[in-house]
Design a protein around this motif. Structure first.
Motif, PDB file in Angstrom:
ATOM      1  N   ILE A 195       0.751  -1.310   0.038  1.00 55.21           N
ATOM      2  CA  ILE A 195      -0.119   0.047   0.138  1.00 55.21           C
ATOM      3  C   ILE A 195       0.908   1.289   0.198  1.00 55.21           C
ATOM      4  O   ILE A 195       0.773   2.010  -0.861  1.00 55.21           O
ATOM      5  CB  ILE A 195      -1.010  -0.221   1.179  1.00 55.21           C
ATOM      6  CG1 ILE A 195      -2.153  -0.883   1.237  1.00 55.21           C
ATOM      7  CG2 ILE A 195      -1.600   1.424   1.441  1.00 55.21           C
ATOM      8  CD1 ILE A 195      -2.983  -1.237   2.075  1.00 55.21           C
ATOM      9  N   ASN A 196       1.706   1.328   0.824  1.00 54.92           N
ATOM     10  CA  ASN A 196       2.625   2.605   1.106  1.00 54.92           C
ATOM     11  C   ASN A 196       3.430   2.665  -0.277  1.00 54.92           C
ATOM     12  O   ASN A 196       3.655   3.879  -0.558  1.00 54.92           O
ATOM     13  CB  ASN A 196       3.705   2.265   2.139  1.00 54.92           C
ATOM     14  CG  ASN A 196       2.904   2.526   3.505  1.00 54.92           C
ATOM     15  OD1 ASN A 196       1.871   2.758   3.611  1.00 54.92           O
ATOM     16  ND2 ASN A 196       3.520   1.882   4.576  1.00 54.92           N
ATOM     17  N   LEU A 232      -4.707  -1.938  -4.770  1.00 54.04           N
ATOM     18  CA  LEU A 232      -4.526  -3.353  -5.392  1.00 54.04           C
ATOM     19  C   LEU A 232      -3.169  -4.195  -5.280  1.00 54.04           C
ATOM     20  O   LEU A 232      -2.080  -3.175  -5.290  1.00 54.04           O
ATOM     21  CB  LEU A 232      -4.832  -3.492  -6.964  1.00 54.04           C
ATOM     22  CG  LEU A 232      -6.444  -2.930  -7.338  1.00 54.04           C
ATOM     23  CD1 LEU A 232      -6.515  -2.939  -8.698  1.00 54.04           C
ATOM     24  CD2 LEU A 232      -7.521  -3.504  -6.420  1.00 54.04           C
ATOM     25  N   GLY A 233      -3.230  -4.993  -4.804  1.00 50.01           N
ATOM     26  CA  GLY A 233      -1.653  -5.776  -4.712  1.00 50.01           C
ATOM     27  C   GLY A 233      -1.851  -7.218  -4.880  1.00 50.01           C
ATOM     28  O   GLY A 233      -3.047  -7.747  -5.082  1.00 50.01           O
ATOM     29  N   TYR A 234      -0.792  -7.813  -4.006  1.00 48.06           N
ATOM     30  CA  TYR A 234      -0.623  -9.362  -4.478  1.00 48.06           C
ATOM     31  C   TYR A 234      -0.737 -10.196  -3.484  1.00 48.06           C
ATOM     32  O   TYR A 234      -0.297  -9.803  -2.200  1.00 48.06           O
ATOM     33  CB  TYR A 234       0.455  -9.675  -5.464  1.00 48.06           C
ATOM     34  CG  TYR A 234       0.600  -9.030  -6.557  1.00 48.06           C
ATOM     35  CD1 TYR A 234       0.232  -9.567  -7.587  1.00 48.06           C
ATOM     36  CD2 TYR A 234       1.064  -7.573  -6.686  1.00 48.06           C
ATOM     37  CE1 TYR A 234       0.044  -8.860  -8.944  1.00 48.06           C
ATOM     38  CE2 TYR A 234       1.067  -7.089  -7.925  1.00 48.06           C
ATOM     39  CZ  TYR A 234       0.560  -7.474  -8.988  1.00 48.06           C
ATOM     40  OH  TYR A 234       0.242  -7.037 -10.307  1.00 48.06           O
ATOM     41  N   ASN A 235      -1.112 -11.246  -3.336  1.00 51.80           N
ATOM     42  CA  ASN A 235      -1.331 -12.357  -2.309  1.00 51.80           C
ATOM     43  C   ASN A 235      -0.361 -13.420  -2.474  1.00 51.80           C
ATOM     44  O   ASN A 235       0.519 -13.276  -3.399  1.00 51.80           O
ATOM     45  CB  ASN A 235      -2.825 -12.978  -2.100  1.00 51.80           C
ATOM     46  CG  ASN A 235      -3.108 -13.856  -3.254  1.00 51.80           C
ATOM     47  OD1 ASN A 235      -2.367 -14.021  -4.229  1.00 51.80           O
ATOM     48  ND2 ASN A 235      -4.454 -14.257  -3.196  1.00 51.80           N
ATOM     49  N   GLU A 236      -0.067 -14.337  -1.567  1.00 49.10           N
ATOM     50  CA  GLU A 236       0.823 -15.104  -1.665  1.00 49.10           C
ATOM     51  C   GLU A 236       0.786 -16.215  -2.698  1.00 49.10           C
ATOM     52  O   GLU A 236       1.787 -16.623  -3.391  1.00 49.10           O
ATOM     53  CB  GLU A 236       0.947 -16.070  -0.169  1.00 49.10           C
ATOM     54  CG  GLU A 236       1.354 -15.312   0.973  1.00 49.10           C
ATOM     55  CD  GLU A 236       2.715 -14.845   0.828  1.00 49.10           C
ATOM     56  OE1 GLU A 236       3.767 -15.563   0.257  1.00 49.10           O
ATOM     57  OE2 GLU A 236       2.997 -13.557   1.292  1.00 49.10           O
ATOM     58  N   LEU A 291      -6.431  -4.333  -1.557  1.00 49.34           N
ATOM     59  CA  LEU A 291      -5.904  -4.485  -0.502  1.00 49.34           C
ATOM     60  C   LEU A 291      -6.314  -3.248   0.287  1.00 49.34           C
ATOM     61  O   LEU A 291      -6.419  -3.507   1.656  1.00 49.34           O
ATOM     62  CB  LEU A 291      -4.182  -4.059  -0.430  1.00 49.34           C
ATOM     63  CG  LEU A 291      -3.304  -5.151  -1.405  1.00 49.34           C
ATOM     64  CD1 LEU A 291      -2.016  -4.522  -1.127  1.00 49.34           C
ATOM     65  CD2 LEU A 291      -3.403  -6.611  -0.536  1.00 49.34           C
ATOM     66  N   ARG A 292      -7.103  -2.301  -0.171  1.00 53.31           N
ATOM     67  CA  ARG A 292      -7.550  -1.272   0.754  1.00 53.31           C
ATOM     68  C   ARG A 292      -8.674  -0.378  -0.418  1.00 53.31           C
ATOM     69  O   ARG A 292      -8.312  -0.190  -1.441  1.00 53.31           O
ATOM     70  CB  ARG A 292      -6.568  -0.261   0.925  1.00 53.31           C
ATOM     71  CG  ARG A 292      -7.239   1.107   1.866  1.00 53.31           C
ATOM     72  CD  ARG A 292      -5.992   1.974   2.090  1.00 53.31           C
ATOM     73  NE  ARG A 292      -5.851   2.903   0.998  1.00 53.31           N
ATOM     74  CZ  ARG A 292      -4.958   3.770   1.100  1.00 53.31           C
ATOM     75  NH1 ARG A 292      -4.226   4.095   2.055  1.00 53.31           N
ATOM     76  NH2 ARG A 292      -4.769   4.717   0.025  1.00 53.31           N
ATOM     77  N   GLU A 293      -9.842  -0.499   0.300  1.00 50.51           N
ATOM     78  CA  GLU A 293     -10.935   0.206  -0.551  1.00 50.51           C
ATOM     79  C   GLU A 293     -10.735   1.726  -0.357  1.00 50.51           C
ATOM     80  O   GLU A 293     -10.401   2.190   0.672  1.00 50.51           O
ATOM     81  CB  GLU A 293     -12.147  -0.239   0.045  1.00 50.51           C
ATOM     82  CG  GLU A 293     -12.673  -1.370  -0.367  1.00 50.51           C
ATOM     83  CD  GLU A 293     -13.094  -1.691  -1.957  1.00 50.51           C
ATOM     84  OE1 GLU A 293     -13.406  -0.619  -2.536  1.00 50.51           O
ATOM     85  OE2 GLU A 293     -13.147  -2.941  -1.967  1.00 50.51           O
ATOM     86  N   GLY A 294     -10.986   2.489  -1.492  1.00 54.46           N
ATOM     87  CA  GLY A 294     -10.789   3.796  -1.410  1.00 54.46           C
ATOM     88  C   GLY A 294     -11.865   4.649  -1.605  1.00 54.46           C
ATOM     89  O   GLY A 294     -12.872   4.109  -1.478  1.00 54.46           O
ATOM     90  N   LYS A 295     -11.791   6.125  -1.190  1.00 53.97           N
ATOM     91  CA  LYS A 295     -12.763   7.078  -1.218  1.00 53.97           C
ATOM     92  C   LYS A 295     -12.839   8.197  -2.488  1.00 53.97           C
ATOM     93  O   LYS A 295     -13.541   8.933  -2.397  1.00 53.97           O
ATOM     94  CB  LYS A 295     -12.933   7.675   0.068  1.00 53.97           C
ATOM     95  CG  LYS A 295     -13.091   6.758   1.189  1.00 53.97           C
ATOM     96  CD  LYS A 295     -13.146   7.334   2.462  1.00 53.97           C
ATOM     97  CE  LYS A 295     -13.007   6.376   3.639  1.00 53.97           C
ATOM     98  NZ  LYS A 295     -13.092   6.969   5.040  1.00 53.97           N
ATOM     99  N   VAL A 349      -1.764   0.253  -8.096  1.00 53.02           N
ATOM    100  CA  VAL A 349      -1.381  -0.900  -8.074  1.00 53.02           C
ATOM    101  C   VAL A 349       0.123  -1.118  -7.709  1.00 53.02           C
ATOM    102  O   VAL A 349       0.955  -0.651  -8.186  1.00 53.02           O
ATOM    103  CB  VAL A 349      -1.547  -1.503  -9.371  1.00 53.02           C
ATOM    104  CG1 VAL A 349      -1.365  -2.975  -9.642  1.00 53.02           C
ATOM    105  CG2 VAL A 349      -2.881  -1.368 -10.150  1.00 53.02           C
ATOM    106  N   ALA A 350       0.240  -2.095  -6.768  1.00 53.05           N
ATOM    107  CA  ALA A 350       1.522  -2.293  -6.315  1.00 53.05           C
ATOM    108  C   ALA A 350       2.327  -3.228  -7.062  1.00 53.05           C
ATOM    109  O   ALA A 350       1.944  -3.502  -8.201  1.00 53.05           O
ATOM    110  CB  ALA A 350       1.452  -3.396  -4.885  1.00 53.05           C
TER     111      ALA A 350
END
Length: 192
Positions: A27-28, A45-49, A56-60, A66-67
């Motif tokens: 996210i960062n 949006l990012g990646y899982n294992e 990864l986080r819903e925005g406003k 994208v990571a």
């Protein structure tokens, strides 16, 4: 000797596997591509294992970030306007089907022309932060050794409709790429 060879094999195998960074790091780093005032409320949006892309986080706000894809060489995070979601999702679907870049272009071009693929009605920006290794400076909180490139999608725009050249005239200058197609966009890249 067999134990040593086994150890070397196991070490080499795991060294080749991509390490998935934790959620906070993804996210960062992903939001660093967005304008500062948009970062705190952007969807990420990012990646899982398993390497799957997920939220990864819903925005406003209107930004989607994208990571970095740990399975691709180099570091790159992107943020784009929500109006580009159908275009981006379709590209991802076609990549998962094993389509090559020229096939993806052709399919999306046909779908955009037929209306099956909704393209933005207004210019929509993609921010690309790339380079370096994705290391965050502990003091500044910024990513080190990266550059920011801007891509402004204007579907079916041409050099004539925008007044832009078809290649950069000065280092870092704006120009139109893929003119006259669904993927027509203004490129603004940093000087190398």
């Amino acid at each position: 000797m067999k134990k040593l060879l086994f150890l070397v094999f196991v070490t080499a195998f795991f060294a080749c596997e991509a390490q998935i960074p934790n959620k906070e790091y993804q996210i960062n780093t992903a939001v660093k591509a967005a304008p500062p005032e948009k970062q705190a409320e952007a969807t990420v949006l990012g990646y899982n294992e398993d390497g799957d892309l997920l939220t990864l986080r819903e925005g406003k706000n209107e930004m989607i970030c994208v990571a970095d894809d740990p399975n691709k060489e180099g570091f790159q995070v992107v943020c784009y306007h929500q109006d580009l979601v159908p275009f981006m999702k379709r590209g991802e679907e076609l990549r998962k089907e094993g389509k090559k870049p020229d096939e993806i272009f052709k399919i999306r071009e046909e779908e955009a022309k037929s209306g099956a693929l909704k393209m933005p009605e207004n210019p929509s920006t993609l921010h690309v932060l790339y380079g370096g290794e994705g290391k965050i400076n502990a003091e500044s909180g910024e990513l080190e050794d990266t550059k920011l490139r801007y891509v402004v999608y204007i579907p079916f725009a041409t050099a004539e409709s925008t007044g832009l050249p078809i290649r950069p005239l000065v280092p870092g200058g704006p120009w139109i790429m893929n003119p006259g197609t669904h993927r027509a966009h203004i490129m603004v890249s940093p000087e190398n």
